[in-house]
Enzyme design. Structure first.
Site, PDB file in Angstrom:
ATOM      1  N   GLN A  84       0.839  -1.288   0.055  1.00  0.00           N
ATOM      2  CA  GLN A  84       0.030  -0.038   0.009  1.00  0.00           C
ATOM      3  C   GLN A  84       0.670   0.942  -0.035  1.00  0.00           C
ATOM      4  OE1 GLN A  84      -3.437   2.321   2.550  1.00  0.00           O
ATOM      5  NE2 GLN A  84      -2.870   0.160   3.166  1.00  0.00           N
ATOM      6  N   SER A  85       1.742   1.472   0.850  1.00  0.00           N
ATOM      7  CA  SER A  85       2.383   2.621   0.796  1.00  0.00           C
ATOM      8  C   SER A  85       3.077   3.208  -0.070  1.00  0.00           C
ATOM      9  CB  SER A  85       3.566   2.636   2.127  1.00  0.00           C
ATOM     10  OG  SER A  85       4.667   1.647   1.769  1.00  0.00           O
ATOM     11  N   ARG A 121       7.161  -8.983 -10.326  1.00  0.00           N
ATOM     12  CA  ARG A 121       7.392 -10.277 -10.425  1.00  0.00           C
ATOM     13  C   ARG A 121       6.811 -11.046 -11.518  1.00  0.00           C
ATOM     14  NH1 ARG A 121      10.111 -13.536  -5.835  1.00  0.00           N
ATOM     15  NH2 ARG A 121       9.081 -11.696  -4.394  1.00  0.00           N
ATOM     16  N   LEU A 153       8.935  -8.165 -14.732  1.00  0.00           N
ATOM     17  CA  LEU A 153      10.544  -8.281 -15.067  1.00  0.00           C
ATOM     18  C   LEU A 153      11.236  -8.760 -13.493  1.00  0.00           C
ATOM     19  CD1 LEU A 153      12.949  -7.394 -16.415  1.00  0.00           C
ATOM     20  CD2 LEU A 153      12.585  -5.038 -15.107  1.00  0.00           C
ATOM     21  N   LYS A 156      10.658  -5.033   9.112  1.00  0.00           N
ATOM     22  CA  LYS A 156       9.642  -4.992   8.321  1.00  0.00           C
ATOM     23  C   LYS A 156       8.373  -4.348   8.807  1.00  0.00           C
ATOM     24  CE  LYS A 156      11.130  -8.914   5.336  1.00  0.00           C
ATOM     25  NZ  LYS A 156      10.430  -9.974   4.446  1.00  0.00           N
ATOM     26  N   VAL A 157       7.748  -3.675   8.180  1.00  0.00           N
ATOM     27  CA  VAL A 157       6.737  -3.016   8.841  1.00  0.00           C
ATOM     28  C   VAL A 157       5.279  -2.823   8.057  1.00  0.00           C
ATOM     29  CG1 VAL A 157       5.913  -0.698   9.593  1.00  0.00           C
ATOM     30  CG2 VAL A 157       8.199  -1.480  10.386  1.00  0.00           C
ATOM     31  N   GLU A 208       1.119  -1.413   8.265  1.00  0.00           N
ATOM     32  CA  GLU A 208       0.308  -0.238   8.596  1.00  0.00           C
ATOM     33  C   GLU A 208       0.348  -0.192  10.208  1.00  0.00           C
ATOM     34  OE1 GLU A 208      -1.460   2.267   7.184  1.00  0.00           O
ATOM     35  OE2 GLU A 208      -2.117   3.093   9.150  1.00  0.00           O
ATOM     36  N   ASP A 246       0.523   3.755   6.041  1.00  0.00           N
ATOM     37  CA  ASP A 246       0.927   3.261   4.604  1.00  0.00           C
ATOM     38  C   ASP A 246       0.432   4.695   3.796  1.00  0.00           C
ATOM     39  OD1 ASP A 246       1.563   0.789   4.759  1.00  0.00           O
ATOM     40  OD2 ASP A 246      -0.346   0.086   4.658  1.00  0.00           O
ATOM     41  N   GLY A 292      -7.917  20.396  19.084  1.00  0.00           N
ATOM     42  CA  GLY A 292      -7.601  21.717  18.940  1.00  0.00           C
ATOM     43  C   GLY A 292      -7.977  22.453  20.359  1.00  0.00           C
ATOM     44  N   GLY A 293      -8.310  21.801  21.218  1.00  0.00           N
ATOM     45  CA  GLY A 293      -8.645  22.650  22.507  1.00  0.00           C
ATOM     46  C   GLY A 293     -10.046  23.303  22.668  1.00  0.00           C
TER      47      GLY A 293
HETATM   48  N1  CAO Z   1      11.341  -9.953  -9.315  1.00  0.00           N
HETATM   49  C1  CAO Z   1      12.246 -10.930  -8.537  1.00  0.00           C
HETATM   50  N2  CAO Z   1      11.961 -10.582  -7.004  1.00  0.00           N
HETATM   51  C2  CAO Z   1      11.307  -9.612  -6.645  1.00  0.00           C
HETATM   52  C3  CAO Z   1      10.761  -8.580  -7.483  1.00  0.00           C
HETATM   53  C4  CAO Z   1      10.864  -8.981  -8.802  1.00  0.00           C
HETATM   54  N3  CAO Z   1      10.192  -8.279  -9.531  1.00  0.00           N
HETATM   55  N4  CAO Z   1      10.100  -7.778  -6.608  1.00  0.00           N
HETATM   56  C5  CAO Z   1      10.425  -7.903  -5.319  1.00  0.00           C
HETATM   57  N5  CAO Z   1      10.999  -9.172  -5.165  1.00  0.00           N
HETATM   58  C6  CAO Z   1      12.139  -9.771  -4.142  1.00  0.00           C
HETATM   59  C7  CAO Z   1      12.640  -8.948  -3.454  1.00  0.00           C
HETATM   60  O1  CAO Z   1      13.940  -8.669  -4.131  1.00  0.00           O
HETATM   61  C8  CAO Z   1      12.561  -9.450  -2.169  1.00  0.00           C
HETATM   62  O2  CAO Z   1      13.650 -10.447  -2.131  1.00  0.00           O
HETATM   63  P1  CAO Z   1      14.708 -10.839  -0.992  1.00  0.00           P
HETATM   64  O3  CAO Z   1      14.084 -10.627   0.315  1.00  0.00           O
HETATM   65  O4  CAO Z   1      15.139 -11.930  -1.364  1.00  0.00           O
HETATM   66  O5  CAO Z   1      16.075  -9.663  -1.279  1.00  0.00           O
HETATM   67  C9  CAO Z   1      11.302 -10.050  -2.146  1.00  0.00           C
HETATM   68  O6  CAO Z   1      10.836 -10.137  -3.300  1.00  0.00           O
HETATM   69  C10 CAO Z   1      10.394  -9.084  -1.412  1.00  0.00           C
HETATM   70  O7  CAO Z   1      10.861  -8.554  -0.260  1.00  0.00           O
HETATM   71  P2  CAO Z   1       9.986  -8.091   1.063  1.00  0.00           P
HETATM   72  O8  CAO Z   1      10.759  -8.691   2.104  1.00  0.00           O
HETATM   73  O9  CAO Z   1       9.965  -6.755   0.897  1.00  0.00           O
HETATM   74  O10 CAO Z   1       8.546  -8.641   0.991  1.00  0.00           O
HETATM   75  P3  CAO Z   1       7.695  -9.130   2.238  1.00  0.00           P
HETATM   76  O11 CAO Z   1       6.339  -9.407   1.734  1.00  0.00           O
HETATM   77  O12 CAO Z   1       8.590 -10.079   3.025  1.00  0.00           O
HETATM   78  O13 CAO Z   1       7.535  -7.918   3.119  1.00  0.00           O
HETATM   79  C11 CAO Z   1       6.788  -5.881   3.762  1.00  0.00           C
HETATM   80  C12 CAO Z   1       6.752  -6.793   2.949  1.00  0.00           C
HETATM   81  C13 CAO Z   1       5.811  -4.545   3.308  1.00  0.00           C
HETATM   82  C14 CAO Z   1       6.695  -5.856   5.242  1.00  0.00           C
HETATM   83  C15 CAO Z   1       8.174  -5.238   3.434  1.00  0.00           C
HETATM   84  O14 CAO Z   1       8.474  -4.807   1.986  1.00  0.00           O
HETATM   85  C16 CAO Z   1       8.567  -3.976   4.069  1.00  0.00           C
HETATM   86  O15 CAO Z   1       9.026  -3.703   5.130  1.00  0.00           O
HETATM   87  N6  CAO Z   1       8.556  -2.779   3.246  1.00  0.00           N
HETATM   88  C17 CAO Z   1       9.091  -1.508   3.680  1.00  0.00           C
HETATM   89  C18 CAO Z   1       7.899  -0.688   4.539  1.00  0.00           C
HETATM   90  C19 CAO Z   1       6.718  -0.735   3.841  1.00  0.00           C
HETATM   91  O16 CAO Z   1       6.436  -0.280   2.786  1.00  0.00           O
HETATM   92  N7  CAO Z   1       5.412  -0.990   4.510  1.00  0.00           N
HETATM   93  C20 CAO Z   1       4.184  -0.929   4.029  1.00  0.00           C
HETATM   94  C21 CAO Z   1       3.458  -2.231   3.611  1.00  0.00           C
HETATM   95  S1  CAO Z   1       1.829  -1.871   3.137  1.00  0.00           S
HETATM   96  O17 CAO Z   1       1.195  -2.032   4.527  1.00  0.00           O
END
Ligand code: CAO
Length: 447
Positions: free
Chosen positions: A49-50, A70, A104, A168-169, A171, A200, A278-279
């Site tokens: 989302q973010s 992906r 890609l 990792k974070v 909302e 987000d 706002g008070g």
């Molecule tokens: N092709 C191949 N691999 C891809 C790709 C693509 N097009 N796009 C992403 N990937 C891979 C990444 O390289 C990553 O792999 P590695 O961990 O091996 O390097 C993996 O997919 C995705 O990584 P992720 O750890 O970001 O995904 P997740 O689902 O485990 O975590 C989230 C999700 C949101 C917790 C994490 O991305 C995060 O903390 N993001 C930053 C904070 C944020 O934006 N949070 C808001 C989320 S909305 O509620």
């Protein structure tokens, strides 16, 4: 014959020519003034989302947003909270309007080269993967800068540098760690998260502003820069008034908080229920039908300037001459009693009647509107804040349009792309690939 040859040469431009033409097309504003961000191309490495909130805003402002997904899977939200089998979820469609989608894998050798070409051809790159994910793809900031020194590279992360930077974070974690949850809810009850996606979407908004500012600075310096926004920081920014109150607390109790004179204050800003930040004394009061309708409530603010009109409207003119009621100081210790009496009146009216009566008297108030009511509200449809969109697989659905209205850059909401819908088009028009190169890339699984 020669003529024919000439013609076919024209019909099949070289890769370089294709790039130039595509670049020119993307950079020449459409229509008279174009849209605000016409000519800006965004490499969108966002998911959930973010990040998508940010790039959707950029797309609505006119940027050409290329969403990289992906191969075979795409953004995970395409399949999350699905209401219709095998159709992109509303979660996805409502966050990815006006974008193009390319599949890609930048981790594959061919994908890596294509990704580098996209970095060359774009003005902005946005990502919100876990910390280090883009680096692990082989594209640290230093390399991105080398490929394209004009690149504005923007990221959302959960936390800024510090003890939690690797986390990792999602909302609600951001709401809890950014000060929103500890200050939302009722005194003595559990902390609450809010339905507004301040972690987000709020951070996505902050990031979009950073990107636009960086693009403006690039106009002067010719150089891109790194833009980062931590969700904790974004939420804390939106909770600014609560940090204000934290410091006020050192100088005495917070008089506008419902616990004033009832429960002693602790060392930190408490939850304030529905008190206005706002008070000005404000509260949510029941309206006609509250017994069966969970949204039959109104917010009423009894600020000093409007108090005489409010008192008269609810039939309590006596308050205006009674020293127990006729000054803000006199009312302060018994705001709960005051709102109880106001509520006796609002319970005889619908929330819309309350609005119709109090609004002309300049008493600030507003009905608690349900999502159903908002979806059906004609004025929001008229302004494009709520829009009906047609999707080839799902059919018609409602979405929230661009809340930012620019008089010379009107937003037309276009449905979200299907997974990889524009892969060939982008490889041809932006990367400059020939048909054969596209086929080869597909065979290797890079796209
Ligand atoms: N092709 C191949 N691999 C891809 C790709 C693509 N097009 N796009 C992403 N990937 C891979 C990444 O390289 C990553 O792999 P590695 O961990 O091996 O390097 C993996 O997919 C995705 O990584 P992720 O750890 O970001 O995904 P997740 O689902 O485990 O975590 C989230 C999700 C949101 C917790 C994490 O991305 C995060 O903390 N993001 C930053 C904070 C944020 O934006 N949070 C808001 C989320 S909305 O509620």
């Amino acid at each position: 014959m020669a003529k024919k040859k000439q013609k076919s040469a024209k019909a099949k431009p070289t890769a370089r020519k294709t790039i130039k033409t595509a670049k020119k097309a993307a950079r020449s504003p459409k229509g008279k003034g174009g849209l605000a961000l016409s000519g800006i191309r965004v490499l969108d490495m966002t998911h959930v989302q973010s990040g998508p909130t940010c790039t959707q805003l950029l797309a609505w402002l006119g940027a050409d947003v290329i969403k990289v997904e992906r191969p075979g899977a795409g953004d995970a939200t395409r399949g999350q909270l699905r209401d219709v089998p095998n159709v992109d979820s509303l979660y996805f469609t409502m966050l990815n309007h006006n974008k193009r989608s390319i599949t890609l894998n930048p981790k594959s050798p061919v994908g890596n080269k294509i990704f580098a070409r996209l970095i060359e051809e774009c003005d902005v790159m946005v990502e919100n993967f876990a910390p280090g994910a883009i680096d692990r793809m082989g594209f640290p900031w230093e390399k991105i800068q080398k490929i394209n020194p004009r690149m504005v590279y923007a990221s959302v992360k959960g936390f800024g540098p510090g003890p939690y930077e690797e986390c990792k974070v999602y909302e609600n974690v951001a709401q809890c760690t950014g000060g929103s949850a500890s200050t939302t809810g009722e005194i003595g009850r559990v902390p609450l998260v809010t339905g507004a996606q301040i972690g987000d979407s709020g951070t996505g908004l902050h990031l979009a502003l950073g990107i636009v500012a960086a693009l403006l600075q690039r106009e002067r310096t010719g150089k891109g820069q790194r833009v980062t926004c931590a969700m904790q920081d974004g939420v804390l920014n939106l909770c600014r008034v609560k940090l204000r109150d934290q410091q006020r607390l050192a100088h005495g109790p917070l008089k506008e908080y419902p616990q004033y004179l009832n429960i002693p204050f602790g060392p930190a800003v408490p939850r304030a229920g529905n008190a206005s930040g706002g008070g000005q004394p404000g509260w949510i009061v029941k309206c006609k039908g509250w017994e069966t309708d969970p949204d039959a409530y109104s917010y009423v603010i009894a600020q000093a300037a409007a108090f005489p009109a409010l008192a008269k409207a609810i039939g309590r003119e006596d308050w205006l001459t009674d020293p127990k009621w006729n000054t803000p100081e006199a009312r302060l210790p018994k705001l709960d009693k005051m709102f109880e009496i106001i509520e006796q009146w609002t319970m005889t009216k619908t929330k819309f009647e309350v609005m119709d009566i109090l609004n002309p008297l300049d008493v600030p108030c507003g009905p608690i509107l349900s999502m159903k009511e908002l979806a059906e509200e004609p004025s929001l449809r008229k302004t494009g804040t709520v829009v009906e969109v047609d999707h080839p697989k799902r059919g018609k659905y409602l979405t929230v349009g661009n809340p930012i209205k620019l008089s010379a850059s009107p937003t037309k909401v276009v449905r979200s792309p299907l997974l990889g819908e524009h892969t060939d088009e982008i490889l041809r028009g932006v990367v400059g690939f020939s048909k054969n190169e596209i086929e080869e890339a597909r065979k290797t699984g890079a796209v």
